[in-house]
Each structure stands twice: as C-alpha cells, then as structure tokens.
Design a protein around this motif. Structure first.
Motif, mmCIF file in Angstrom:
data_model
loop_
_atom_site.group_PDB
_atom_site.id
_atom_site.type_symbol
_atom_site.label_atom_id
_atom_site.label_comp_id
_atom_site.label_asym_id
_atom_site.label_seq_id
_atom_site.Cartn_x
_atom_site.Cartn_y
_atom_site.Cartn_z
ATOM 1 N N LEU A 175 4.298 3.848 -3.206
ATOM 2 C CA LEU A 175 3.909 2.551 -3.761
ATOM 3 C C LEU A 175 2.801 1.956 -2.912
ATOM 4 O O LEU A 175 2.885 1.936 -1.683
ATOM 5 C CB LEU A 175 5.111 1.598 -3.782
ATOM 6 C CG LEU A 175 4.818 0.168 -4.257
ATOM 7 C CD1 LEU A 175 4.505 0.145 -5.749
ATOM 8 C CD2 LEU A 175 5.996 -0.752 -3.954
ATOM 9 N N ILE A 176 1.748 1.442 -3.570
ATOM 10 C CA ILE A 176 0.620 0.803 -2.887
ATOM 11 C C ILE A 176 0.456 -0.612 -3.434
ATOM 12 O O ILE A 176 0.485 -0.822 -4.655
ATOM 13 C CB ILE A 176 -0.693 1.589 -3.121
ATOM 14 C CG1 ILE A 176 -0.548 3.046 -2.690
ATOM 15 C CG2 ILE A 176 -1.852 0.901 -2.407
ATOM 16 C CD1 ILE A 176 -0.361 3.257 -1.209
ATOM 17 N N ASN A 177 0.270 -1.579 -2.532
ATOM 18 C CA ASN A 177 0.016 -2.949 -2.982
ATOM 19 C C ASN A 177 -1.137 -3.563 -2.204
ATOM 20 O O ASN A 177 -1.013 -3.891 -1.026
ATOM 21 C CB ASN A 177 1.260 -3.821 -2.830
ATOM 22 C CG ASN A 177 1.068 -5.195 -3.470
ATOM 23 O OD1 ASN A 177 0.116 -5.419 -4.229
ATOM 24 N ND2 ASN A 177 1.978 -6.121 -3.203
ATOM 25 N N THR A 178 -2.280 -3.710 -2.887
ATOM 26 C CA THR A 178 -3.402 -4.478 -2.339
ATOM 27 C C THR A 178 -3.668 -5.691 -3.232
ATOM 28 O O THR A 178 -4.754 -6.265 -3.199
ATOM 29 C CB THR A 178 -4.678 -3.615 -2.248
ATOM 30 O OG1 THR A 178 -4.971 -3.057 -3.537
ATOM 31 C CG2 THR A 178 -4.504 -2.495 -1.241
ATOM 32 N N GLY A 179 -2.646 -6.060 -4.029
ATOM 33 C CA GLY A 179 -2.780 -7.184 -4.959
ATOM 34 C C GLY A 179 -2.241 -8.480 -4.370
ATOM 35 O O GLY A 179 -2.929 -9.178 -3.633
ATOM 36 N N ARG A 180 -1.000 -8.792 -4.689
ATOM 37 C CA ARG A 180 -0.349 -10.005 -4.195
ATOM 38 C C ARG A 180 1.046 -9.643 -3.694
ATOM 39 O O ARG A 180 1.779 -8.869 -4.336
ATOM 40 C CB ARG A 180 -0.237 -11.063 -5.309
ATOM 41 C CG ARG A 180 -1.576 -11.627 -5.773
ATOM 42 C CD ARG A 180 -2.174 -12.551 -4.719
ATOM 43 N NE ARG A 180 -3.429 -13.166 -5.143
ATOM 44 C CZ ARG A 180 -4.636 -12.707 -4.843
ATOM 45 N NH1 ARG A 180 -4.755 -11.594 -4.140
ATOM 46 N NH2 ARG A 180 -5.722 -13.335 -5.251
ATOM 47 N N GLY A 181 1.432 -10.236 -2.569
ATOM 48 C CA GLY A 181 2.725 -9.921 -1.976
ATOM 49 C C GLY A 181 3.916 -10.138 -2.894
ATOM 50 O O GLY A 181 4.816 -9.283 -2.969
ATOM 51 N N PRO A 182 3.975 -11.273 -3.619
ATOM 52 C CA PRO A 182 5.158 -11.538 -4.445
ATOM 53 C C PRO A 182 5.303 -10.644 -5.679
ATOM 54 O O PRO A 182 6.244 -10.816 -6.444
ATOM 55 C CB PRO A 182 4.951 -13.004 -4.870
ATOM 56 C CG PRO A 182 4.081 -13.595 -3.812
ATOM 57 C CD PRO A 182 3.145 -12.484 -3.447
ATOM 58 N N LEU A 183 4.398 -9.685 -5.863
ATOM 59 C CA LEU A 183 4.613 -8.687 -6.914
ATOM 60 C C LEU A 183 5.800 -7.791 -6.574
ATOM 61 O O LEU A 183 6.319 -7.095 -7.442
ATOM 62 C CB LEU A 183 3.358 -7.814 -7.085
ATOM 63 C CG LEU A 183 2.091 -8.525 -7.573
ATOM 64 C CD1 LEU A 183 0.892 -7.587 -7.497
ATOM 65 C CD2 LEU A 183 2.270 -9.052 -9.000
ATOM 66 N N ILE A 184 6.225 -7.850 -5.313
ATOM 67 C CA ILE A 184 7.296 -6.982 -4.819
ATOM 68 C C ILE A 184 8.471 -7.804 -4.336
ATOM 69 O O ILE A 184 8.298 -8.789 -3.623
ATOM 70 C CB ILE A 184 6.775 -6.111 -3.657
ATOM 71 C CG1 ILE A 184 5.700 -5.124 -4.151
ATOM 72 C CG2 ILE A 184 7.912 -5.360 -2.971
ATOM 73 C CD1 ILE A 184 5.043 -4.338 -3.037
ATOM 74 N N ASN A 185 9.677 -7.390 -4.702
ATOM 75 C CA ASN A 185 10.887 -7.900 -4.067
ATOM 76 C C ASN A 185 11.030 -7.133 -2.746
ATOM 77 O O ASN A 185 11.353 -5.939 -2.743
ATOM 78 C CB ASN A 185 12.105 -7.679 -4.962
ATOM 79 C CG ASN A 185 13.375 -8.213 -4.340
ATOM 80 O OD1 ASN A 185 13.724 -7.901 -3.205
ATOM 81 N ND2 ASN A 185 14.099 -9.039 -5.079
ATOM 82 N N GLU A 186 10.738 -7.808 -1.648
ATOM 83 C CA GLU A 186 10.621 -7.105 -0.368
ATOM 84 C C GLU A 186 11.941 -6.542 0.132
ATOM 85 O O GLU A 186 11.970 -5.468 0.742
ATOM 86 C CB GLU A 186 9.976 -8.036 0.654
ATOM 87 C CG GLU A 186 8.523 -8.323 0.291
ATOM 88 C CD GLU A 186 7.835 -9.327 1.174
ATOM 89 O OE1 GLU A 186 6.590 -9.313 1.224
ATOM 90 O OE2 GLU A 186 8.544 -10.146 1.806
ATOM 91 N N ASN A 187 13.040 -7.218 -0.106
ATOM 92 C CA ASN A 187 14.339 -6.684 0.296
ATOM 93 C C ASN A 187 14.661 -5.408 -0.471
ATOM 94 O O ASN A 187 15.145 -4.430 0.113
ATOM 95 C CB ASN A 187 15.442 -7.724 0.069
ATOM 96 C CG ASN A 187 15.387 -8.843 1.084
ATOM 97 O OD1 ASN A 187 15.230 -8.612 2.276
ATOM 98 N ND2 ASN A 187 15.510 -10.079 0.617
ATOM 99 N N ASP A 188 14.355 -5.404 -1.780
ATOM 100 C CA ASP A 188 14.621 -4.218 -2.597
ATOM 101 C C ASP A 188 13.761 -3.041 -2.145
ATOM 102 O O ASP A 188 14.229 -1.903 -2.075
ATOM 103 C CB ASP A 188 14.352 -4.511 -4.073
ATOM 104 C CG ASP A 188 15.421 -5.393 -4.703
ATOM 105 O OD1 ASP A 188 16.375 -5.782 -4.000
ATOM 106 O OD2 ASP A 188 15.291 -5.711 -5.914
ATOM 107 N N LEU A 189 12.479 -3.305 -1.834
ATOM 108 C CA LEU A 189 11.601 -2.216 -1.396
ATOM 109 C C LEU A 189 12.049 -1.673 -0.045
ATOM 110 O O LEU A 189 12.083 -0.450 0.162
ATOM 111 C CB LEU A 189 10.150 -2.688 -1.322
ATOM 112 C CG LEU A 189 9.153 -1.651 -0.778
ATOM 113 C CD1 LEU A 189 9.179 -0.374 -1.609
ATOM 114 C CD2 LEU A 189 7.748 -2.239 -0.721
ATOM 115 N N ALA A 190 12.390 -2.550 0.883
ATOM 116 C CA ALA A 190 12.847 -2.089 2.200
ATOM 117 C C ALA A 190 14.084 -1.208 2.060
ATOM 118 O O ALA A 190 14.191 -0.140 2.690
ATOM 119 C CB ALA A 190 13.135 -3.286 3.103
ATOM 120 N N GLU A 191 15.013 -1.628 1.222
ATOM 121 C CA GLU A 191 16.229 -0.838 1.006
ATOM 122 C C GLU A 191 15.889 0.511 0.386
ATOM 123 O O GLU A 191 16.451 1.553 0.766
ATOM 124 C CB GLU A 191 17.195 -1.610 0.103
ATOM 125 C CG GLU A 191 18.528 -0.918 -0.092
ATOM 126 C CD GLU A 191 19.501 -1.749 -0.910
ATOM 127 O OE1 GLU A 191 20.454 -1.150 -1.456
ATOM 128 O OE2 GLU A 191 19.320 -2.971 -1.015
#
Length: 315
Positions: free
Chosen positions: A229-245
């Motif tokens: 997964l790559i994100n150079t857009g906006r941080g809140p496009l991702i649920n960070e807890n879900d991605l970390a898990e």
C-alpha cells in the motif's frame, strides 16, 4: 498591499527567495507563527499567505483590512471559506504545482519496498557486507515490478502521471471504479475485485466523506498477503490502527507512506513502529522545482487580484 506570510519556512527554508511576491507587495515574512501570535502579526494586513496556519472566522472578523488570503498549498481546509466569502475576502490556492514530484516520490516508495533499498544500505553501513563470505547478499526476496498490477485510487493528474511511469516499468494499471465516466483506456474495477487483484495500491484521491478511511480492515482483508500500500495523498484516507494491525499480522506485506492523519504525528502513532512500514515526512511536494513553481503561482494569484481579476479562486 500590506502582505504577511505566516509560515514561510516549509516552502522556502532559505534556498529560494520571495522576490516575485515582494515586488508586488509590502511584504512581511515569518518562518513560523504560533496560534497565539497570528492575530498580532495579521492586524494591519490586507493580505495573508498561509500554508498550515489556521485562518478562522473568529480571526477574520478581527481583521478589518483583510481582503485576500493566499493558501500556499492545494488544500484549503486551513481557511474558513464560507466565512471568507461572507466577509468579501478572496481566497486562492496553488493547484498542480507538485504533480511531477508526487508521482516521482510514489514510485520511489514502491522501489524502496520492492528493491529493499533502505534495508540493504543500512546493513552495508552496519558492516554486514564487509563481514559477508560472499560478494552479495539479500535481505529477503527481491521482486521485479514488471508484470505486477498497480491499482490507483484517484485518476487525477497525479494518478495519471503515476500510471504512465508504472506502465513504463511494464506494470498493468487499473483503477477503482467510481461514479465518474472513464476518459481513458485504464480498466476500472469494482471494490472487491480491485482490492483482491492488485499487487500495489496507490492513493491519489481527494479526502472526502466517501474516501475517508477507504483503507480499513474491510479493504485490507481483501488484499493479497504480498500486496503493498502506498499513500502520497491524505493521511485520513487510512484507518491507521487497522493498517498497523494488518502489517504486524502479515495481512499485507508492506506500506510506503508520505502522509499521516496528524502531522507531525504523535509519538504513539501505531504506524511509526509497524512492521515493514516505510514513512517519509510529507516531502512529496517539496522538490526545489515544485517550491519555485509554488512561489511563482502565488505571485501570479496576487497580481491577478491586484488587477481586479481572479485565478485559482476557491471561494
């Protein structure tokens, strides 16, 4: 026109100049402005230039001379646009100034993950190569991009630039299907097919109620275990807890991120310690050429305003 730049440092930490704007205005420049300093520094201003300093309704009502706000970025969430419009204050932004470098940085994050550049460089510096019995070694499997499927969410100018570069690497490019009709030959896939078929997913869509946390356990659990997964857009496009898990449990292989939900992040952001998560500090806009364009476009916006015209007006 008395003009104040409230947070000049990120756009110009000293390697550029503000001459293009200084020639048009009576200019005051502050590298940074704390919230408690904004009112005092803005009191006599007819124009304010801001990147991340908040310009609220409350502030604007205390600035009777204010006629113009120039946002030194594309996103305008730092300004209360509705309040500015009611007060007759023109607000402009800087669109499309960083497109080539955002695309370049997206590919850089992908290459870092697939070639394991940072890991190998650090291990060589740490002595692993000097102490190796063989002329070469690898940290895990290296993979080619050729033949991989890149899925893009958001086929605007940046997304299309990324697609062009990816195709030059021999990648297949698809996009997430949306309500907008396609104006190119790139295949659009529905949600489940998109997330389950892509080897790499790259985020380039605007932040909206529909796109917020488009990356969550729901979408992550559809992805391949080898997916990136790559994100150079906006941080809140991702649920960070879900991605970390997902990273820590091996649901997906890796992530490359240039943006987080809070910037700078809090020390307890779970992605800072997540497995195979490679983070850069929101630099995909910051090439020297991009910042030169930003300053020139900001000057062009002001010049148009002074000539009773408007370009890049957002309210």
């Amino acid at each position: 026109m008395k003009t104040v730049i409230l947070d000049a440092f990120t756009a110009n930490p000293g390697d550029l100049n503000w001459d293009a704007i200084n020639q048009l205005c009576d200019l005051s420049i502050y590298p940074r402005t704390a919230p408690q300093e904004v009112l005092e520094r803005s009191l006599d201003a007819e124009a304010l230039l801001t990147n991340k300093v908040i310009i609220s309704d409350e502030l604007m009502t205390q600035l009777p001379n204010l006629k113009y706000i120039g946002v030194l970025a594309t996103g305008t969430n730092v300004v209360d646009l509705e309040a500015a419009a009611k007060l007759g204050i023109t607000v402009t932004n800087i669109p499309a100034y960083s497109t080539p470098f955002v695309a370049q940085h997206t590919i850089a994050l992908i290459l870092n993950i697939f070639n394991k550049v940072s890991q190998h460089s650090q291990s060589a510096k740490d002595g692993a190569w000097a102490n190796c019995q063989d002329f070469s070694y690898t940290h895990g499997t290296l993979n080619e991009l050729q033949g991989k499927t890149l899925g893009i969410i958001g086929l605007g100018s940046i997304g299309k630039n990324v697609a062009t570069i990816a195709q030059a690497f021999g990648m297949k490019v698809v996009a997430l299907k949306s309500a907008r009709p396609a104006k190119d030959s790139i295949s659009r896939l529905p949600f489940e097919d998109f997330f389950s078929q892509c080897d790499i997913i790259s985020l380039h869509c605007p932040l909206s109620p529909e796109s917020q946390e488009i990356i969550s356990s729901k979408s992550l659990n559809l992805m391949k275990k080898s997916a990136v997964l790559i994100n150079t857009g906006r941080g809140p496009l991702i649920n960070e807890n879900d991605l970390a898990e997902a990273l820590n449990s091996g649901v997906i292989a890796a992530a490359g991120l240039d943006v987080l939900s809070s910037e700078p992040p809090t020390p307890d952001n779970p992605l800072l310690s997540a497995k195979n998560c490679f983070i850069t500090p929101h630099i995909a806009w910051a090439a020297q050429e991009c910042r030169e364009r930003l300053i020139q476009i900001a000057a062009d916006n002001i010049k148009a305003f002074l000539n009773r015209d408007s370009i890049n007006k957002v309210n």
